[in-house]
Design an enzyme around this catalytic site. Structure first.
Site, mmCIF file in Angstrom:
data_model
loop_
_atom_site.group_PDB
_atom_site.id
_atom_site.type_symbol
_atom_site.label_atom_id
_atom_site.label_comp_id
_atom_site.label_asym_id
_atom_site.label_seq_id
_atom_site.Cartn_x
_atom_site.Cartn_y
_atom_site.Cartn_z
ATOM 1 N N SER A 139 0.796 -1.224 0.000
ATOM 2 C CA SER A 139 0.000 0.000 0.000
ATOM 3 C C SER A 139 0.830 1.276 0.000
ATOM 4 C CB SER A 139 -0.937 -0.002 1.197
ATOM 5 O OG SER A 139 -0.191 0.052 2.388
ATOM 6 N N HIS A 196 -5.707 -4.398 -1.779
ATOM 7 C CA HIS A 196 -5.437 -3.237 -2.629
ATOM 8 C C HIS A 196 -5.354 -3.602 -4.112
ATOM 9 C CE1 HIS A 196 -4.874 0.173 0.060
ATOM 10 N NE2 HIS A 196 -4.245 -0.642 0.901
ATOM 11 N N LYS A 220 -12.702 -1.540 0.020
ATOM 12 C CA LYS A 220 -11.858 -0.675 -0.820
ATOM 13 C C LYS A 220 -12.503 -0.553 -2.207
ATOM 14 C CE LYS A 220 -7.716 -0.971 1.931
ATOM 15 N NZ LYS A 220 -7.209 -2.077 2.744
#
Ligand SMILES: *Cc1c(COP(=O)(O)O)cnc(C)c1O
Length: 396
Positions: A183, A211, A242
């Site tokens: 990240s 991610h 996310k």
């Protein structure tokens, strides 16, 4: 009784302040999106959300959430195995497995729980967990809860991984575990190499796609699509918090026996409440969207390429990215904070990161691109970075 403990906390909190590590919360009064309104009345462009596909306030998902509320009510008041499983939960689990090309899926309240509950039910002291040094906190905590032998290799270092795999031959089973996208740098883990090494040294591979899912790969299927190794991963964990709508929820997906065992023994699944129907129904709609169109991935990838190209042309030092995370390197901690503050004045909301979140001397501003950004948003951000970058002598 509290007195001494209170003094202790006050001192610790003061130390956090003095170290410059105190975290403040900026208050937003609008829905999440490319443009948000702050409590101060300031309207800013958001470049620090994990809202990669711009779905956090997507009308179709809002509507699906409302429908979930209407048909199945507000809360489940139960864990899954008592009376907390609806047809919606089963459908969402199936959709996630279809998306990743896996056999089965188990839902959790969060990816933090998925990672926290994945190792202990599957592995014992006879086994080995081999973990990337930059893996997410939830993986680290999950490993701590398990009695397996622990091995660690430096971020994405495949030579080091091979050495560790040789050492770990003494154990019964071996699992290599990595974040799909890291990240802070936006780099994709070399999962193709990991799969090769896993075959050579008889190990399984687990990837945390928080991610990367929805983002990486032409159709957002994550790192296995990126490397064209669909079906080669043994365990995938991910989040609905996310790219996939940004609400809440996590999952583990993979071989059916692994998922079956987690349903029997995974503690965050057994002892924590079932996801609410509104979230689950919106999740179903979201995965339907993913199979109907590739528009969002295409837009996200185009936005990322455009931003990288223009920022590099402006003279910024940008880490090469394979995701929607773009690290604008500044190296100096104070500079990263000053620059983020000045960018906010220009209406661009980004965060500067410095030690211990990133290594010493590697302070940066992390920009997160989104399919929710329009070209005008990107141009405004690039212009603001250029203006502030010149003021602070970051670029000429
Ligand atoms: C965000 C994140 C998590 C936690 O996800 P939640 O669903 O918010 O708990 C876990 N792993 C990684 C790599 C993440 O980036």
């Amino acid at each position: 009784m509290y007195g001494k403990f209170k003094d202790h906390l006050i001192k610790e909190i003061k130390d956090i302040h003095e170290a410059g590590l105190y975290k403040d919360e900026r208050i937003i009064v609008s829905p999440q999106g490319a443009e948000i309104e702050l409590e101060t009345g300031q309207k800013v462009l958001n470049f620090c959300a994990n809202n990669y596909l711009g779905l956090s306030n997507h009308p179709k998902l809002v509507k699906a959430a409302e429908e979930g509320l209407e048909t199945h009510g507000y809360g489940m008041s139960s864990v899954r195995f008592i009376c907390g499983t609806t047809d919606l939960h089963k459908t969402l689990e199936k959709k996630i497995a279809e998306f990743f090309g896996t056999e089965d899926t188990i839902l959790y309240a969060a990816a933090f729980d998925a990672n926290g509950g994945v190792f202990e039910p599957l592995l014992t002291a006879e086994d080995a967990i081999i973990s990337d040094s930059l893996n997410h906190a939830s993986i680290i905590d999950g490993v701590r809860l398990c009695k397996a032998q622990r091995y660690r290799y430096p971020n994405a270092d495949m030579e080091a991984l091979e050495k560790v795999l040789i050492e770990a031959q003494a154990q019964r089973f071996r699992v290599i575990v990595t974040d799909g996208v890291f990240s802070m740098d936006g780099n994709v883990a070399p999962v193709d190499k990991m799969v090769e090494l896993a075959e050579k040294y008889d190990a399984m591979v687990m990837v945390d796609e928080c991610h990367s899912a929805g983002v990486v790969g032409k159709t957002g299927r994550g790192v296995s699509e990126h490397f064209d190794i669909m079906g080669k991963l043994d365990i995938i964990t991910g989040t609905l918090g996310k790219a996939f709508g940004g609400a809440v929820g996590g999952f583990t997906t993979g071989h059916k026996e692994i998922i079956e065992m987690l349903r029997q023994r995974s503690r965050p699944y057994l002892f924590s409440n079932s996801l609410p129907p509104a979230v689950v129904n919106a999740g179903i709609r979201m995965f339907d969207m993913m199979s109907e169109t590739n528009e969002l991935q295409d837009k996200l990838h185009a936005n990322t390429d455009y931003f990288m190209e223009k920022m590099t042309a402006a003279g910024f030092d940008i880490k090469p990215t394979q995701s929607a995370i773009c690290a604008v390197m500044l190296y100096d901690a104070k500079l990263s904070q000053d620059m983020a503050a000045k960018l906010l004045e220009e209406g661009i909301y980004v965060i500067g990161f410095y030690f211990p979140v990133v290594p010493k001397g590697e302070a940066r501003i992390r920009v997160q691109l989104s399919a929710g950004h329009e070209k005008a948003h990107l141009d405004k951000a690039i212009a603001a970075f250029t203006k502030v970058g010149k003021e602070l002598n970051v670029i000429k």
